[in-house]
Design an enzyme around this catalytic site. Structure first.
Site, PDB file in Angstrom:
ATOM      1  N   THR A  16       0.812  -1.223   0.000  1.00 36.77           N
ATOM      2  CA  THR A  16       0.000   0.000   0.000  1.00 36.77           C
ATOM      3  C   THR A  16       0.838   1.263   0.000  1.00 36.77           C
ATOM      4  O   THR A  16       0.479   2.258  -0.637  1.00 36.77           O
ATOM      5  CB  THR A  16      -0.921  -0.015   1.245  1.00 36.77           C
ATOM      6  OG1 THR A  16      -1.794  -1.128   1.114  1.00 36.77           O
ATOM      7  CG2 THR A  16      -1.745   1.243   1.367  1.00 36.77           C
ATOM      8  N   ASP A  60       1.989  -7.183  -4.081  1.00 35.68           N
ATOM      9  CA  ASP A  60       1.223  -7.148  -2.840  1.00 35.68           C
ATOM     10  C   ASP A  60       1.881  -8.188  -1.928  1.00 35.68           C
ATOM     11  O   ASP A  60       2.224  -9.290  -2.378  1.00 35.68           O
ATOM     12  CB  ASP A  60      -0.231  -7.539  -3.137  1.00 35.68           C
ATOM     13  CG  ASP A  60      -1.118  -7.390  -1.916  1.00 35.68           C
ATOM     14  OD1 ASP A  60      -1.992  -6.515  -1.927  1.00 35.68           O
ATOM     15  OD2 ASP A  60      -0.938  -8.165  -0.951  1.00 35.68           O
ATOM     16  N   SER A  62       0.882 -10.208   0.098  1.00 38.49           N
ATOM     17  CA  SER A  62       0.231 -11.517   0.223  1.00 38.49           C
ATOM     18  C   SER A  62       0.839 -12.522  -0.744  1.00 38.49           C
ATOM     19  O   SER A  62       0.681 -13.729  -0.581  1.00 38.49           O
ATOM     20  CB  SER A  62      -1.268 -11.402  -0.032  1.00 38.49           C
ATOM     21  OG  SER A  62      -1.814 -10.493   0.877  1.00 38.49           O
TER      22      SER A  62
HETATM   23  N1  ASP Z   1      -2.207  -5.875   0.834  1.00 37.09           N
HETATM   24  C1  ASP Z   1      -1.192  -4.879   1.131  1.00 37.09           C
HETATM   25  C2  ASP Z   1       0.137  -5.619   1.197  1.00 37.09           C
HETATM   26  O1  ASP Z   1       0.427  -6.235   2.179  1.00 37.09           O
HETATM   27  C3  ASP Z   1      -1.522  -4.179   2.394  1.00 37.09           C
HETATM   28  C4  ASP Z   1      -0.545  -3.118   2.833  1.00 37.09           C
HETATM   29  O2  ASP Z   1       0.505  -2.889   2.303  1.00 37.09           O
HETATM   30  O3  ASP Z   1      -0.883  -2.472   3.843  1.00 37.09           O
HETATM   31  O4  ASP Z   1       0.879  -5.597   0.251  1.00 37.09           O
END
Ligand code: ASP
Length: 345
Positions: A16, A60, A62
């Protein structure tokens, strides 16, 4: 580069923090960190020289896998002599896993590696990313008595700097998303940055060379127990081919059911050579397997005590230690001692 200034390498991996609104469409698009001085002219006032590496592709978090940890460790090693400190911009979702893994993989680290990210994209007016980024850069460049002030892998988020392998993402909403339940912050940030040097790990000697571990073991799994857990799920996990280790997330101070089938599945797995590491689901507090019969039974079965380690650190440590390919005895002894301050005995 100016020799009187600290030189910092920012490694942008995704998440993010690296997003901003497209001027025309309003949609979130990746922010180009190579233009960091244009976006944040105030950075010029920090006594640091900054360079940026953007990984390709940015992801991302994940989608992060151990291969990404190896890539990151290699980048830090390859650039180690040229910089005084490193800031890793990473998605928050799995940041504690990556940062924990790097704490083990960067074997003789003597320079700061600060992980950070944000809950709100950096290009959004109310972002938490700007402060997280600027303070992380300042921490990565901070020196005391001619040495780095925080020569560890750390994680900075919302006014607190933590030892990375003690952290967990606790909130998908709050701006102070990370906690370190079992170890106090290495620094608190207000008007000034208050470093707590007595709890920071300092090496005996400093070097411009870094050795890294690039082999992480496969065959490490996590089992979270719960009342009503089926015997089939436990049997299924423990019969995975090439299983090497299981992080067993237990109740309270490391307790688990004492029923015959549960203890038998675990005892059989351990006798086949599988390592079972006991971590409490509680977050705060530690595993003490002598306290209740429900913990003692695990100890008698040969389960290894994880003390107050996080699940993130436990998984990363198992992959690292098993990747070293040592004898069973050496492996167990590395698991029973803290290697990077990841637990308190
Ligand atoms: N889904 C994002 C990630 O972990 C969330 C974030 O960066 O806060 O890459």
């Amino acid at each position: 580069m100016n020799p009187t200034k600290s030189s910092i390498l920012i490694i942008y991996t995704g998440g993010t923090i690296g997003m901003k609104n497209d001027e025309h469409t309003g949609a979130l698009i990746p922010f180009d960190f190579s233009g960091i001085y244009e976006e944040f002219p105030s950075l010029k006032r920090l006594n640091v020289d900054i360079e940026v590496i953007t990984l390709s592709p940015i992801i991302d978090s994940s989608n992060v896998a151990p291969e990404n940890w190896v890539r990151l460790a290699e980048i830090i090693r390859d650039n180690y002599a040229s910089y005084d400190g490193f800031v890793v911009l990473h998605g928050t979702d799995t940041m504690s896993y990556t940062a924990s893994a790097l704490s083990f993989m960067l074997e003789d680290l003597t320079k700061p590696v600060v992980f950070t990210g944000s809950q709100i994209p950096i290009g959004v007016l109310r972002t938490d990313g700007r402060e997280n980024l600027i303070t992380s850069i300042e921490i990565a460049g901070a020196r005391s008595d001619d040495h780095p002030t925080v020569p560890e892998v750390s994680l900075y988020f919302q006014n607190r700097l933590f030892r990375a392998n003690r952290t967990t993402k606790r909130s998908a909403e709050a701006l102070n998303a990370f906690v370190s339940d079992n170890y106090p912050p290495l620094a608190n940030v207000g008007v000034n940055i208050a470093y707590h040097k007595s709890i920071i790990n300092y090496p005996a000697t400093y070097s411009n060379e870094l050795h890294i571990a690039t082999h992480l073991a496969e065959g490490v799994e996590i089992i979270k127990i719960f009342p009503g857990m089926s015997r089939q799920i436990l049997e299924a996990v423990f019969s995975i081919p090439h299983l090497k280790a299981v992080v067993l997330e237990t109740f309270g101070a490391g307790n688990a059911p004492t029923c015959e089938w549960f203890i038998r599945i675990i005892t059989d797995a351990i006798s086949r050579g599988v390592i079972v590491l006991n971590i409490t689901q509680c977050g705060g507090g530690a595993v003490e397997m002598d306290l209740y019969d429900t913990g003692l039974r695990l100890k008698q079965a040969g389960v290894v005590c994880g003390y107050d380690m996080t699940t993130e650190a436990a998984v990363a440590k198992l992959m690292y230690v098993l990747g070293l390919n040592r004898s069973k005895e050496e492996t167990l002894s590395l698991l029973r001692e803290p290697l990077r301050g990841e637990f308190t005995v």
